[in-house]
Design an enzyme around this catalytic site. Structure first.
Site, PDB file in Angstrom:
ATOM      1  N   TYR A  86       0.861  -1.188   0.000  1.00 47.73           N
ATOM      2  CA  TYR A  86       0.000   0.000   0.000  1.00 47.73           C
ATOM      3  C   TYR A  86       0.895   1.235   0.000  1.00 47.73           C
ATOM      4  CZ  TYR A  86      -3.826  -3.154   1.331  1.00 47.73           C
ATOM      5  OH  TYR A  86      -4.759  -4.170   1.373  1.00 47.73           O
ATOM      6  N   PRO A 232     -15.800  -4.133   1.623  1.00 45.46           N
ATOM      7  CA  PRO A 232     -16.974  -4.659   2.326  1.00 45.46           C
ATOM      8  C   PRO A 232     -18.265  -3.874   2.177  1.00 45.46           C
ATOM      9  CG  PRO A 232     -15.575  -3.479   3.853  1.00 45.46           C
ATOM     10  CD  PRO A 232     -14.842  -3.482   2.531  1.00 45.46           C
ATOM     11  N   GLY A 236     -24.090  -2.429  -4.825  1.00 43.53           N
ATOM     12  CA  GLY A 236     -24.596  -2.673  -6.170  1.00 43.53           C
ATOM     13  C   GLY A 236     -25.988  -2.099  -6.374  1.00 43.53           C
TER      14      GLY A 236
END
Length: 307
Positions: A86, A232, A236
């Protein structure tokens, strides 16, 4: 870090100085004994988004990144997930800058097994010598003598998983890694990995809208392994104006994202969601999901809708 003290200390920050705090909204999410010996609040924090665009380089607002990390701990987060890739090598040093010396009950998980060539570019590298090198760097960047949970970020198709895990079990025997986890794996891959190492967690993409890891969740629950869903809060089409989340949002006074996190927490007691953000306001919204309780009917309605 990584112990379970008799008196748990929470920290807030005033002018950069840690002071003891008793506020712990994240505790409403419940606890899970990671690896059997590291109890954590189930709603944690994913530290990918505190880097630059494309998970590359420094964040646009480094001061806000520090505020986000400190606010997460103030709100009772006891599980932070990061990775050497990251940035790369940006998220881990920021965590150290913001939180070291760490609260006694804070568990920091990191990952190794990706190289980076630019924004949004990820290439697996599971060679034992590379994983050993990266784990040593993570120890330095985080400022710890032992990593509570070190996860193989990806199984490298060019390297037998037994060889990759061999490097991690060696580090474990040296006291540099406490527990070992996997990321983006099938049930068959977890079973194979468990023949070479004691695996305590699996981190796969999984959310209300994407249930591709359903069998992995069921396996983890049956085996009492932590399941850490990344990405998480995706909802949609469920969050459409005529979708099932619309009425629930109004009934609970909660956002669709909060309901998505509440669904994950209800889905299985081994699930540890790690929503990430670069904004304190968004962080506070996410942690508030710990107090959202879905009814049996709401959970039943949402579960098949996202399948």
């Amino acid at each position: 870090m990584g112990s379970w003290p008799v008196e748990r200390r929470r920290y807030a920050w005033k002018e950069g100085i840690p002071v003891v705090s008793t506020s712990s909204p994240a505790a409403a999410s419940g606890t899970f004994p990671l690896g059997g010996d590291l109890p954590v609040h189930r709603l944690g924090f994913g530290a990918m988004r505190i880097t630059g665009p494309g998970v590359w380089g420094e964040p646009r607002d480094p001061d806000e990144a520090v505020r986000v990390l400190r606010r997460a701990v103030e709100l009772g987060v006891t599980f932070i997930d990061t990775a050497d890739s990251y940035g790369p090598a940006v998220s881990e040093p920021l965590i150290k800058q913001a939180l070291h010396p760490y609260p006694d009950d804070l568990v920091i998980a990191t990952k190794g097994g990706f190289t980076r060539q630019g924004p949004d570019r990820w290439v697996p590298n599971g060679r034992p010598e590379y994983l050993t090198q990266q784990a040593e760097l993570s120890l330095r960047y985080l400022g710890v003598e032992r990593i509570d949970l070190y996860q193989l970020h990806r199984i490298d198709p060019k390297v037998p998983v037994e060889e990759s895990l061999g490097a991690l079990t060696q580090l474990q025997s040296e006291g540099k890694i406490r527990h070992i986890g996997l990321s983006e794996v099938s049930v068959a891959e977890v079973r194979r990995a468990r023949e070479s190492a004691e695996i305590v967690s699996v981190q796969n993409r999984y959310n209300l809208a994407d249930r591709s890891a359903e069998q992995v969740v069921d396996y983890c629950e049956a085996e009492n392994l932590a399941f850490i869903p990344w990405y998480p809060i995706a909802t949609g089409t469920l969050a459409a104006p005529d979708g099932p989340l619309a009425k629930m949002s109004a009934d609970h006074g909660a956002t669709p994202a909060q309901l998505a996190l509440a669904w994950l927490l209800r889905r299985s007691p081994v699930i540890l969601p790690i929503p990430g953000t670069s904004s304190v306001a968004h962080l506070e919204e996410n942690i508030a999901a710990a107090s959202v309780q879905l009814t049996d009917e709401e959970f039943t309605t949402l579960t098949p809708a996202g399948s």
